[in-house]
Design an enzyme around this catalytic site. Structure first.
Site, mmCIF file in Angstrom:
data_model
loop_
_atom_site.group_PDB
_atom_site.id
_atom_site.type_symbol
_atom_site.label_atom_id
_atom_site.label_comp_id
_atom_site.label_asym_id
_atom_site.label_seq_id
_atom_site.Cartn_x
_atom_site.Cartn_y
_atom_site.Cartn_z
ATOM 1 N N ASP A 80 36.612 46.098 39.268
ATOM 2 C CA ASP A 80 37.012 45.378 40.187
ATOM 3 C C ASP A 80 36.897 45.845 41.893
ATOM 4 O O ASP A 80 36.394 45.272 42.850
ATOM 5 C CB ASP A 80 38.479 44.897 40.226
ATOM 6 C CG ASP A 80 39.037 44.382 41.404
ATOM 7 O OD1 ASP A 80 38.592 42.867 41.586
ATOM 8 O OD2 ASP A 80 39.969 44.732 42.088
ATOM 9 N N LEU A 81 37.070 47.069 41.809
ATOM 10 C CA LEU A 81 36.881 47.999 43.197
ATOM 11 C C LEU A 81 35.765 47.774 43.646
ATOM 12 O O LEU A 81 35.033 47.715 44.757
ATOM 13 C CB LEU A 81 37.512 49.314 43.161
ATOM 14 C CG LEU A 81 37.480 50.221 44.512
ATOM 15 C CD1 LEU A 81 38.465 49.569 45.560
ATOM 16 C CD2 LEU A 81 37.877 51.673 44.074
ATOM 17 N N LYS A 92 33.245 45.823 42.958
ATOM 18 C CA LYS A 92 32.802 44.548 43.243
ATOM 19 C C LYS A 92 33.090 43.915 44.476
ATOM 20 O O LYS A 92 32.593 43.463 45.317
ATOM 21 C CB LYS A 92 33.047 43.758 42.212
ATOM 22 C CG LYS A 92 32.874 42.002 42.148
ATOM 23 C CD LYS A 92 33.545 41.388 40.748
ATOM 24 C CE LYS A 92 34.874 41.340 40.852
ATOM 25 N NZ LYS A 92 35.282 40.385 39.630
ATOM 26 N N ASP A 114 41.488 57.984 51.143
ATOM 27 C CA ASP A 114 42.739 57.265 51.290
ATOM 28 C C ASP A 114 42.071 56.430 52.459
ATOM 29 O O ASP A 114 42.026 56.675 53.660
ATOM 30 C CB ASP A 114 43.783 58.486 52.062
ATOM 31 C CG ASP A 114 45.242 57.743 52.329
ATOM 32 O OD1 ASP A 114 44.844 56.414 52.935
ATOM 33 O OD2 ASP A 114 46.192 58.194 51.929
ATOM 34 N N HIS A 115 42.164 55.123 51.875
ATOM 35 C CA HIS A 115 41.257 54.114 52.693
ATOM 36 C C HIS A 115 42.103 53.702 54.095
ATOM 37 O O HIS A 115 41.433 53.369 54.754
ATOM 38 C CB HIS A 115 41.308 52.926 51.830
ATOM 39 C CG HIS A 115 42.152 52.013 51.873
ATOM 40 N ND1 HIS A 115 43.002 52.100 50.652
ATOM 41 C CD2 HIS A 115 42.630 50.897 52.430
ATOM 42 C CE1 HIS A 115 44.084 51.164 50.678
ATOM 43 N NE2 HIS A 115 43.931 50.437 51.664
ATOM 44 N N LYS A 168 40.273 53.288 58.581
ATOM 45 C CA LYS A 168 40.403 52.077 59.201
ATOM 46 C C LYS A 168 40.256 52.428 60.635
ATOM 47 O O LYS A 168 40.634 53.569 61.141
ATOM 48 C CB LYS A 168 42.147 51.465 59.340
ATOM 49 C CG LYS A 168 42.346 50.857 57.759
ATOM 50 C CD LYS A 168 43.779 50.343 57.843
ATOM 51 C CE LYS A 168 44.164 49.761 56.288
ATOM 52 N NZ LYS A 168 43.463 48.674 56.034
ATOM 53 N N GLU A 207 53.974 44.407 53.589
ATOM 54 C CA GLU A 207 53.094 43.340 52.820
ATOM 55 C C GLU A 207 54.138 42.053 52.309
ATOM 56 O O GLU A 207 55.313 42.296 52.361
ATOM 57 C CB GLU A 207 52.480 43.798 51.446
ATOM 58 C CG GLU A 207 52.057 45.169 51.656
ATOM 59 C CD GLU A 207 51.605 45.818 50.050
ATOM 60 O OE1 GLU A 207 50.494 45.231 49.599
ATOM 61 O OE2 GLU A 207 52.328 46.335 49.422
ATOM 62 N N HIS A 221 49.276 57.134 52.003
ATOM 63 C CA HIS A 221 49.003 56.617 53.299
ATOM 64 C C HIS A 221 49.962 56.536 54.232
ATOM 65 O O HIS A 221 49.547 56.835 55.303
ATOM 66 C CB HIS A 221 48.838 54.988 53.099
ATOM 67 C CG HIS A 221 47.838 54.254 51.984
ATOM 68 N ND1 HIS A 221 46.899 55.050 51.647
ATOM 69 C CD2 HIS A 221 48.365 53.614 50.778
ATOM 70 C CE1 HIS A 221 46.470 54.421 50.626
ATOM 71 N NE2 HIS A 221 47.233 53.564 50.152
HETATM 72 P P1 NAP Z 1 39.086 48.060 36.915
HETATM 73 O O1 NAP Z 1 38.431 46.666 37.310
HETATM 74 O O2 NAP Z 1 39.940 48.002 35.667
HETATM 75 O O3 NAP Z 1 37.718 48.712 36.357
HETATM 76 C C1 NAP Z 1 37.619 49.640 35.539
HETATM 77 C C2 NAP Z 1 36.384 50.415 35.401
HETATM 78 O O4 NAP Z 1 36.297 51.585 34.633
HETATM 79 C C3 NAP Z 1 35.307 49.397 34.628
HETATM 80 O O5 NAP Z 1 33.951 49.475 35.631
HETATM 81 C C4 NAP Z 1 35.141 50.084 33.326
HETATM 82 O O6 NAP Z 1 33.897 49.664 32.803
HETATM 83 C C5 NAP Z 1 35.375 51.254 33.520
HETATM 84 N N1 NAP Z 1 35.775 52.251 32.510
HETATM 85 C C6 NAP Z 1 37.187 52.099 32.063
HETATM 86 N N2 NAP Z 1 37.232 52.876 30.775
HETATM 87 C C7 NAP Z 1 36.011 53.595 30.608
HETATM 88 C C8 NAP Z 1 35.332 54.450 29.727
HETATM 89 N N3 NAP Z 1 36.050 54.911 28.704
HETATM 90 N N4 NAP Z 1 34.204 54.899 29.840
HETATM 91 C C9 NAP Z 1 33.423 54.319 31.064
HETATM 92 N N5 NAP Z 1 33.552 53.225 31.839
HETATM 93 C C10 NAP Z 1 35.000 53.039 31.724
HETATM 94 O O7 NAP Z 1 39.554 48.971 37.847
HETATM 95 P P2 NAP Z 1 39.567 48.877 39.438
HETATM 96 O O8 NAP Z 1 40.282 48.149 40.035
HETATM 97 O O9 NAP Z 1 37.935 48.650 39.899
HETATM 98 O O10 NAP Z 1 39.966 50.466 39.925
HETATM 99 C C11 NAP Z 1 39.278 51.583 39.737
HETATM 100 C C12 NAP Z 1 39.897 52.850 40.346
HETATM 101 O O11 NAP Z 1 40.363 52.616 41.573
HETATM 102 C C13 NAP Z 1 41.588 52.873 39.854
HETATM 103 O O12 NAP Z 1 42.011 54.215 39.794
HETATM 104 C C14 NAP Z 1 42.400 52.232 40.753
HETATM 105 O O13 NAP Z 1 43.653 52.729 40.690
HETATM 106 C C15 NAP Z 1 41.537 52.576 42.140
HETATM 107 N N6 NAP Z 1 41.807 51.546 43.164
HETATM 108 C C16 NAP Z 1 41.381 50.447 43.078
HETATM 109 C C17 NAP Z 1 41.622 49.669 44.041
HETATM 110 C C18 NAP Z 1 41.322 48.309 43.934
HETATM 111 O O14 NAP Z 1 41.412 47.366 44.921
HETATM 112 N N7 NAP Z 1 40.950 47.534 42.605
HETATM 113 C C19 NAP Z 1 41.948 50.033 45.303
HETATM 114 C C20 NAP Z 1 42.284 51.305 45.458
HETATM 115 C C21 NAP Z 1 42.335 52.098 44.576
HETATM 116 P P3 NAP Z 1 33.607 49.003 31.507
HETATM 117 O O15 NAP Z 1 34.812 48.133 31.049
HETATM 118 O O16 NAP Z 1 32.226 48.422 31.399
HETATM 119 O O17 NAP Z 1 33.724 50.433 30.389
#
Ligand code: NAP
Length: 502
Positions: free
Chosen positions: A14-15, A17, A179-180, A184, A218, A242
């Site tokens: 998700d991040l 994308k 730390d996003h 900003k 929020e 943050h």
């Molecule tokens: P997510 O949507 O759950 O995506 C997780 C990613 O990790 C997927 O691409 C998945 O790919 C990959 N993955 C998981 N297990 C794996 C494995 N064993 N081997 C290889 N790839 C693996 O998570 P996200 O929201 O993008 O977040 C990613 C990180 O950023 C997290 O630590 C989250 O706390 C942090 N974060 C996210 C946001 C946000 O807005 N989303 C904001 C701040 C911080 P496959 O399923 O294809 O393996």
């Protein structure tokens, strides 16, 4: 800018994308990417390069702040993307990745500079770092860097352990902790404004400043993040990282043209000067809150413990307000009030500096201090409240506002400027280990007090400004939170809030 291979773990997530691809695209449009730049996206899903490129394109069309209306330019950008299947725990996948990366670097005849971006859960950080080292991915002739997302540990001990593991594969100067909030534009301006304006620099002391208020509120609730949030709470999710970063950015005194090392060393000094709390003292200066049912924008919403996948007896904090003291020459006796919470009345991140010696109004009892307000999000701007009078009117002194607003759609997103800095190797707006360690050290007694119930849990209705005890925290010192637009607060303050929110 040097040629770079950008290796993205979590490329199907998700991040990536929502934030990373649009950020890279906007950097490309602004000609801020190296002329030789390849992205290797990694995940367990079986994708061809073409399908991956199509997914990246879709994410840009959906999430980019700028419309991608030049198909030739978009195609040029997308051509830089490759996909590799990689399971984080499978060592042979790193070998295959290395072969492919080396092949590409040879094709382009470029120095192997590699930026590894871990957009995956923190439980994978250590394994990835050690496999990068073991596979040889990290030992090419060029430079290597590691970008990691929060969370960085869940307390002092786990953060130290994680750092120790990472430091076996990457040196501190190679680690870029995102730390996003530090990306900003207004947060980056805090230091710049102070360094370049003697008038601000001169005022940045306890001689003139009565108190500082930092709020990040929020309107959303826990959303789909119950599994993570119920074990983390506002203190780990927002406060330790943050909010304390905002405090450091505001409270540092920076000489003109400060280097990245200088900024980091001054931020560290702020954290070292924070008066520590003992667990038994937490209740006196930290307010722990949780939202109950209420209304957001006139619509009823449920309370925290009725949310899906939250235990009905959860004591988790969805709100925290704290009074902090910095024991240093500049800030002694200036309280810093910090609060953050979910399901609050408005979505806003704002810093208010209240100056001393407010003007006593002639006709009523209210006192009007000078205020300097930094709006960080969703709008960005600076407002200064001064006191003046209308010529020919009653002669009463009234607040006037000098305001500067930044144009939102033109502003780069936090991820753009952070990725750009990492490509340059500029660590100014990333969290150094010293800052992370000192933040956890300061927060650990709060975690302990919450776990042992030494600080009571106060409830607040959704759509409010938090528990009443948060107001009392300031009232004890003769202050109040600015811009809560409560009926009992002065009319001009409401006008100010409208003005600031325009
Ligand atoms: P997510 O949507 O759950 O995506 C997780 C990613 O990790 C997927 O691409 C998945 O790919 C990959 N993955 C998981 N297990 C794996 C494995 N064993 N081997 C290889 N790839 C693996 O998570 P996200 O929201 O993008 O977040 C990613 C990180 O950023 C997290 O630590 C989250 O706390 C942090 N974060 C996210 C946001 C946000 O807005 N989303 C904001 C701040 C911080 P496959 O399923 O294809 O393996």
């Amino acid at each position: 800018m040097e040629p770079t291979t950008f290796v993205l773990f979590g490329a199907t997530g998700d991040l990536a994308k929502r934030k990373i691809y649009p950020a890279l695209y906007n950097l490309f449009v602004d000609k801020k990417l190296p002329s030789s730049f390849t992205v290797f996206g990694l995940g367990r899903r079986e994708l061809t390069d073409e399908t991956f490129q199509a997914n990246v394109e879709k994410s840009i069309l959906t999430f980019s702040r700028r419309k991608a209306n030049d198909p030739v330019q978009l195609k040029q950008f997308i051509n830089a993307f490759r996909y590799n299947v990689l399971d984080i725990g499978r060592k042979e996948d790193y070998q295959k990745l290395l072969n492919r990366i080396e092949q590409r670097e040879q094709e382009l005849a470029v120095t192997p500079n590699r930026l590894f971006y871990l957009s995956v859960g923190p439980e994978f950080f250590e394994t990835i770092a050690s496999n990068i080292k073991e596979s040889g991915l990290g030992s090419a002739a060029g430079w290597k860097r590691l970008i990691i997302e929060k969370p960085f540990g869940r307390d002092l001990q786990s953060a130290r352990w994680l750092n120790q593991q990472l430091s076996q594969a990457f040196a501190e100067h190679e680690i870029f902790r995102i730390d996003h909030y530090l990306g900003k534009p207004m947060v980056q301006k805090l230091g710049i404004l102070q360094q370049n304006n003697p008038v601000l620099n001169a005022l940045w002391t306890s001689r003139y400043i009565a108190n500082v208020q930092i709020t990040a509120s929020e309107t959303v609730g826990v959303e789909e993040r119950a599994a993570y949030y119920d074990h983390s709470g506002a203190v780990r999710d927002m406060f330790q990282n943050h909010m304390l970063q905002l405090l450091m950015m505001l409270a540092t005194h920076l000489p003109k043209n400060s280097s990245s090392e200088e900024v980091r060393s001054r931020k560290k000094q702020v954290m070292e000067s924070l008066v520590p709390l003992q667990p038994y003292e937490v209740a006196a200066s930290v307010i722990r809150g949780q939202y109950q049912a209420g209304q957001i924008n006139g619509e009823p919403v449920i309370g925290y413990t009725s949310e899906p996948n939250i235990a009905p007896d959860s004591m988790n904090d969805t709100f925290i307000a704290a009074k902090l003291q910095i024991d240093g020459a500049f800030w002694r006796d200036v309280p810093f009030y910090i609060r953050t919470g979910k399901r609050m009345k408005e979505k806003s991140t704002r810093i208010v500096i209240e100056f001393k010696e407010p003007v006593q109004q002639r006709n009523n009892e209210t006192k009007t201090p000078n205020l300097l307000v930094f709006e960080i999000s969703p709008n960005e701007g600076i407002t200064l409240q001064l006191n003046s009078n209308e010529p020919g009117q009653s002669g009463d002194v009234e607040p006037i506002h000098l305001a500067f607003h930044m144009n939102g759609s033109e502003m780069p997103e936090a991820y753009e400027s952070l990725i750009h800095s990492a490509l340059y190797g500029d660590a100014t707006y990333f969290a150094h280990w010293d800052e992370v360690e000192l933040s956890w050290k300061w927060v650990d007694p709060i975690l302990k007090a919450f776990e042992e119930n030494l600080a009571p849990l106060h409830y607040y209705p959704a759509g409010s400004y938090g528990p009443a005890e948060s107001d009392e925290l300031l009232a004890r010192d003769g202050f109040h939170w600015w811009f809560d637009s409560k009926p009992e607060q002065a009319a001009e303050e409401k006008e100010f809030a409208l003005h600031v929110n325009k």
